[in-house]
Design a protein around this motif. Sequence first.
Motif, PDB file in Angstrom:
ATOM      1  N   GLY A  43      42.135  49.452  21.682  1.00  0.00           N
ATOM      2  CA  GLY A  43      40.904  48.966  21.079  1.00  0.00           C
ATOM      3  C   GLY A  43      41.054  47.530  20.614  1.00  0.00           C
ATOM      4  N   LEU A  44      40.129  46.660  20.994  1.00  0.00           N
ATOM      5  CA  LEU A  44      40.212  45.252  20.628  1.00  0.00           C
ATOM      6  C   LEU A  44      38.860  44.775  20.109  1.00  0.00           C
ATOM      7  CD1 LEU A  44      42.184  43.631  23.592  1.00  0.00           C
ATOM      8  CD2 LEU A  44      43.031  44.086  21.307  1.00  0.00           C
ATOM      9  N   ALA A  45      38.915  44.002  19.026  1.00  0.00           N
ATOM     10  CA  ALA A  45      37.706  43.349  18.545  1.00  0.00           C
ATOM     11  C   ALA A  45      37.372  42.201  19.496  1.00  0.00           C
ATOM     12  CB  ALA A  45      37.930  42.826  17.126  1.00  0.00           C
ATOM     13  N   PRO A  46      36.102  41.772  19.544  1.00  0.00           N
ATOM     14  CA  PRO A  46      35.710  40.695  20.468  1.00  0.00           C
ATOM     15  C   PRO A  46      36.547  39.431  20.317  1.00  0.00           C
ATOM     16  CG  PRO A  46      33.770  41.750  19.548  1.00  0.00           C
ATOM     17  CD  PRO A  46      34.942  42.331  18.823  1.00  0.00           C
ATOM     18  N   GLU A  47      36.873  39.045  19.079  1.00  0.00           N
ATOM     19  CA  GLU A  47      37.659  37.833  18.870  1.00  0.00           C
ATOM     20  C   GLU A  47      39.082  38.009  19.391  1.00  0.00           C
ATOM     21  OE1 GLU A  47      38.394  33.990  18.030  1.00  0.00           O
ATOM     22  OE2 GLU A  47      36.454  35.031  17.915  1.00  0.00           O
ATOM     23  N   GLU A  48      39.651  39.207  19.179  1.00  0.00           N
ATOM     24  CA  GLU A  48      40.991  39.489  19.700  1.00  0.00           C
ATOM     25  C   GLU A  48      40.996  39.459  21.219  1.00  0.00           C
ATOM     26  OE1 GLU A  48      43.482  42.370  16.833  1.00  0.00           O
ATOM     27  OE2 GLU A  48      41.604  43.241  17.540  1.00  0.00           O
ATOM     28  N   LEU A  49      39.953  40.016  21.811  1.00  0.00           N
ATOM     29  CA  LEU A  49      39.860  40.043  23.266  1.00  0.00           C
ATOM     30  C   LEU A  49      39.791  38.627  23.836  1.00  0.00           C
ATOM     31  CD1 LEU A  49      39.631  41.711  25.829  1.00  0.00           C
ATOM     32  CD2 LEU A  49      37.156  41.826  25.469  1.00  0.00           C
ATOM     33  N   LYS A  50      39.100  37.734  23.148  1.00  0.00           N
ATOM     34  CA  LYS A  50      38.988  36.352  23.603  1.00  0.00           C
ATOM     35  C   LYS A  50      40.346  35.662  23.574  1.00  0.00           C
ATOM     36  CE  LYS A  50      36.418  32.080  22.718  1.00  0.00           C
ATOM     37  NZ  LYS A  50      35.396  31.417  21.866  1.00  0.00           N
ATOM     38  N   ARG A  51      41.107  35.869  22.495  1.00  0.00           N
ATOM     39  CA  ARG A  51      42.436  35.263  22.402  1.00  0.00           C
ATOM     40  C   ARG A  51      43.396  35.894  23.406  1.00  0.00           C
ATOM     41  NH1 ARG A  51      44.938  36.253  17.927  1.00  0.00           N
ATOM     42  NH2 ARG A  51      43.468  37.665  16.911  1.00  0.00           N
ATOM     43  N   HIS A  52      43.202  37.170  23.677  1.00  0.00           N
ATOM     44  CA  HIS A  52      44.014  37.848  24.678  1.00  0.00           C
ATOM     45  C   HIS A  52      43.774  37.249  26.066  1.00  0.00           C
ATOM     46  CE1 HIS A  52      46.017  41.123  26.811  1.00  0.00           C
ATOM     47  NE2 HIS A  52      44.935  41.295  27.535  1.00  0.00           N
ATOM     48  N   GLU A  53      42.530  36.921  26.373  1.00  0.00           N
ATOM     49  CA  GLU A  53      42.210  36.299  27.658  1.00  0.00           C
ATOM     50  C   GLU A  53      42.845  34.912  27.767  1.00  0.00           C
ATOM     51  OE1 GLU A  53      37.990  36.437  27.517  1.00  0.00           O
ATOM     52  OE2 GLU A  53      37.847  38.431  28.416  1.00  0.00           O
ATOM     53  N   LYS A  54      42.947  34.206  26.639  1.00  0.00           N
ATOM     54  CA  LYS A  54      43.592  32.890  26.637  1.00  0.00           C
ATOM     55  C   LYS A  54      45.077  33.011  26.980  1.00  0.00           C
ATOM     56  CE  LYS A  54      40.393  29.851  25.587  1.00  0.00           C
ATOM     57  NZ  LYS A  54      40.089  28.692  26.476  1.00  0.00           N
ATOM     58  N   PHE A  55      45.698  34.089  26.535  1.00  0.00           N
ATOM     59  CA  PHE A  55      47.101  34.329  26.874  1.00  0.00           C
ATOM     60  C   PHE A  55      47.265  34.368  28.391  1.00  0.00           C
ATOM     61  CE2 PHE A  55      50.513  37.203  28.079  1.00  0.00           C
ATOM     62  CZ  PHE A  55      51.587  36.764  27.313  1.00  0.00           C
ATOM     63  N   HIS A  56      46.393  35.113  29.060  1.00  0.00           N
ATOM     64  CA  HIS A  56      46.458  35.210  30.514  1.00  0.00           C
ATOM     65  C   HIS A  56      46.156  33.867  31.174  1.00  0.00           C
ATOM     66  CE1 HIS A  56      47.005  39.558  31.048  1.00  0.00           C
ATOM     67  NE2 HIS A  56      46.312  39.679  29.933  1.00  0.00           N
ATOM     68  N   GLU A  57      45.241  33.122  30.591  1.00  0.00           N
ATOM     69  CA  GLU A  57      44.888  31.821  31.161  1.00  0.00           C
ATOM     70  C   GLU A  57      46.079  30.866  31.124  1.00  0.00           C
ATOM     71  OE1 GLU A  57      41.580  28.242  30.504  1.00  0.00           O
ATOM     72  OE2 GLU A  57      41.395  30.144  29.408  1.00  0.00           O
ATOM     73  N   VAL A  58      46.802  30.853  30.000  1.00  0.00           N
ATOM     74  CA  VAL A  58      47.953  29.959  29.862  1.00  0.00           C
ATOM     75  C   VAL A  58      49.051  30.315  30.854  1.00  0.00           C
ATOM     76  CG1 VAL A  58      49.837  29.255  28.333  1.00  0.00           C
ATOM     77  CG2 VAL A  58      47.512  29.368  27.458  1.00  0.00           C
ATOM     78  N   ILE A  59      49.398  31.595  30.946  1.00  0.00           N
ATOM     79  CA  ILE A  59      50.506  31.962  31.836  1.00  0.00           C
ATOM     80  C   ILE A  59      50.109  31.822  33.310  1.00  0.00           C
ATOM     81  CG2 ILE A  59      51.553  33.487  30.129  1.00  0.00           C
ATOM     82  CD1 ILE A  59      50.498  35.853  31.710  1.00  0.00           C
ATOM     83  N   ASP A  60      48.825  31.981  33.622  1.00  0.00           N
ATOM     84  CA  ASP A  60      48.383  31.753  35.001  1.00  0.00           C
ATOM     85  C   ASP A  60      48.541  30.280  35.382  1.00  0.00           C
ATOM     86  OD1 ASP A  60      47.780  34.393  35.432  1.00  0.00           O
ATOM     87  OD2 ASP A  60      45.636  34.189  35.008  1.00  0.00           O
ATOM     88  N   LEU A  61      48.215  29.387  34.448  1.00  0.00           N
ATOM     89  CA  LEU A  61      48.383  27.954  34.701  1.00  0.00           C
ATOM     90  C   LEU A  61      49.863  27.595  34.833  1.00  0.00           C
ATOM     91  CD1 LEU A  61      45.720  26.559  32.195  1.00  0.00           C
ATOM     92  CD2 LEU A  61      45.608  26.421  34.698  1.00  0.00           C
ATOM     93  N   MET A  62      50.697  28.193  33.985  1.00  0.00           N
ATOM     94  CA  MET A  62      52.138  27.932  34.078  1.00  0.00           C
ATOM     95  C   MET A  62      52.709  28.466  35.383  1.00  0.00           C
ATOM     96  SD  MET A  62      53.725  28.432  30.256  1.00  0.00           S
ATOM     97  CE  MET A  62      53.400  27.227  28.960  1.00  0.00           C
ATOM     98  N   LYS A  63      52.187  29.597  35.839  1.00  0.00           N
ATOM     99  CA  LYS A  63      52.644  30.146  37.122  1.00  0.00           C
ATOM    100  C   LYS A  63      52.321  29.171  38.259  1.00  0.00           C
ATOM    101  CE  LYS A  63      53.663  33.020  40.486  1.00  0.00           C
ATOM    102  NZ  LYS A  63      52.793  34.191  40.703  1.00  0.00           N
ATOM    103  N   LYS A  64      51.155  28.544  38.205  1.00  0.00           N
ATOM    104  CA  LYS A  64      50.782  27.575  39.239  1.00  0.00           C
ATOM    105  C   LYS A  64      51.715  26.363  39.217  1.00  0.00           C
ATOM    106  CE  LYS A  64      45.911  28.937  39.267  1.00  0.00           C
ATOM    107  NZ  LYS A  64      44.511  28.551  38.928  1.00  0.00           N
ATOM    108  N   LEU A  65      52.082  25.921  38.013  1.00  0.00           N
ATOM    109  CA  LEU A  65      53.045  24.819  37.910  1.00  0.00           C
ATOM    110  C   LEU A  65      54.412  25.241  38.442  1.00  0.00           C
ATOM    111  CD1 LEU A  65      52.245  23.317  34.380  1.00  0.00           C
ATOM    112  CD2 LEU A  65      51.833  22.241  36.598  1.00  0.00           C
ATOM    113  N   GLN A  66      54.797  26.477  38.144  1.00  0.00           N
ATOM    114  CA  GLN A  66      56.076  26.991  38.632  1.00  0.00           C
ATOM    115  C   GLN A  66      56.103  27.025  40.156  1.00  0.00           C
ATOM    116  OE1 GLN A  66      56.813  31.179  38.021  1.00  0.00           O
ATOM    117  NE2 GLN A  66      59.029  30.889  37.835  1.00  0.00           N
TER     118      GLN A  66
END
Length: 357
Positions: free
Chosen positions: A158-181
Motif C-alpha cells: 500500500g502506497l500513498a500518492p506522494e510515496e508512489l510519486k517518489r517511488h517512480e522517481k527512484f525508477h527514473e534515476v536508475i533507468d537513466l544511470m543504466k543508459k549511461l552505463q
Amino acid sequence: MRKWLFGIAFFCIGCSVPSKIVLNGSGGRNAYNVAVQKTNSEEMLLNLVRLKYGESPSFLELSSITTQYSIKNIITAGISIPGFSKTNPMNLRGETQFQSQPTLLYSPLQGKDFANQILRPIDIGVIQQIIYSGWDLDRVFLLAIENFQEFPNLHREGLAPEELKRHEKFHEVIDLMKKLQMKGSLQIGVRQQTNDLKLKSLQFSFPFEDQYGKEIAEILKEEKSSNGKYIINIVQGFDENGNIGILPRSLLSCMYYLSKNVRIPEKDIKVCKTSDIFNCTISTKDIPKIFKELLIVYNSNRKPKDSYVCVKYRDTWFYIKDGDIHSKKTFLLLLDLYNLQSGIPEVKGALFTLPVG
C-alpha cells in the motif's frame, strides 16, 4: 589351458582407477561440482518459498566431500551340465566393478555471526564490485537498494500518492544511470572518509554534457561539476544533517523482496496459509509501479519439465522457468550476493556426515 591361465592372470592382477573416471565419470569431480551447484540453487529457492509462507529460512553449508574409489575384478569358472564338452569343458567369465563411495559433511549456518551477516546492510563496496563484474545497475539497485536519497524502492502493498510519486522517481534515476552505463559513460567509486573509516560514500561520475547526466543531476538537485563531469557523492546511511543517502538492503531483505513474487497455489490462499500480492486491495494497474518483477516463481502439481531450478514444498512444486532469462539472471545475482555477504562463519552447531552409496 594356456588361454585359461592367461585369463586368470589378467583378471587377478592389481588395478588402479583410471584418472578419466575419477575426473569425468559419474562419480568424478565434475559430477560433484554440478550436484553441489544444483543443490545450492534448490536451497535458495526453497528459502524464498519459505519466506512467502511466513517461515524462517535455513541454510546448510557443504563443508567437505570425501570419496573412496575402488575397482574390483571378479573371475568365475563353470562346467556346463548337461552339454559337457570334452574339447572345451570349462567356461571362464570375468567382470570388473568400479565403485565410488562419497561422504558429504554438512554444517548448519546459525548463531550470532551468521545472523549478523544476513541481517546487516550490504556494503556499498560489494555493490560497486557486483556492478563492475558485469551486472546491470538497474537490476542491482532494484534488488539491493532500499532508498536512494529521498527516493524509496518500496515493496509494501500500500502506497500513498506522494510515496508512489517518489517511488517512480527512484525508477527514473536508475533507468537513466543504466543508459549511461550502457554507453560506458558512468563510473562508480567508493570514497572513505579519512576522519571516520566507517563512513563511506558511493560516487557517481558522468559527463556534464550528456543529456542523461543532466536529467540525473536535475532530479538529484546537483549543480557542481568538475573537469567536465558531474561527481555525485551519496553517503551510506545518513549525512551529518540527517538527510538520507543510500540505504542498502540486507541479504535477508533482498530475499524477502523476491519472495513477494512466488506464485502460490489457490488452495493455500483460500485457507490463509499465506498472502498474495495480486489478491490485495491495490488497483491492478498500480502493481507494476509498486513492485517491478525481478523474478517470478511458478507452481505446479507435478514436477515441471522446463525448469531452471525446482523444489517441492507443501506437496507443490515451485520452479523458475528455464526460458525466463530475466528471472534466471536475478536469481543468479541473489546467489552472488549471498556468497559475497554471508561468507563461511565459524560453525558452532552440529555437523551432519552423510555417507552416500
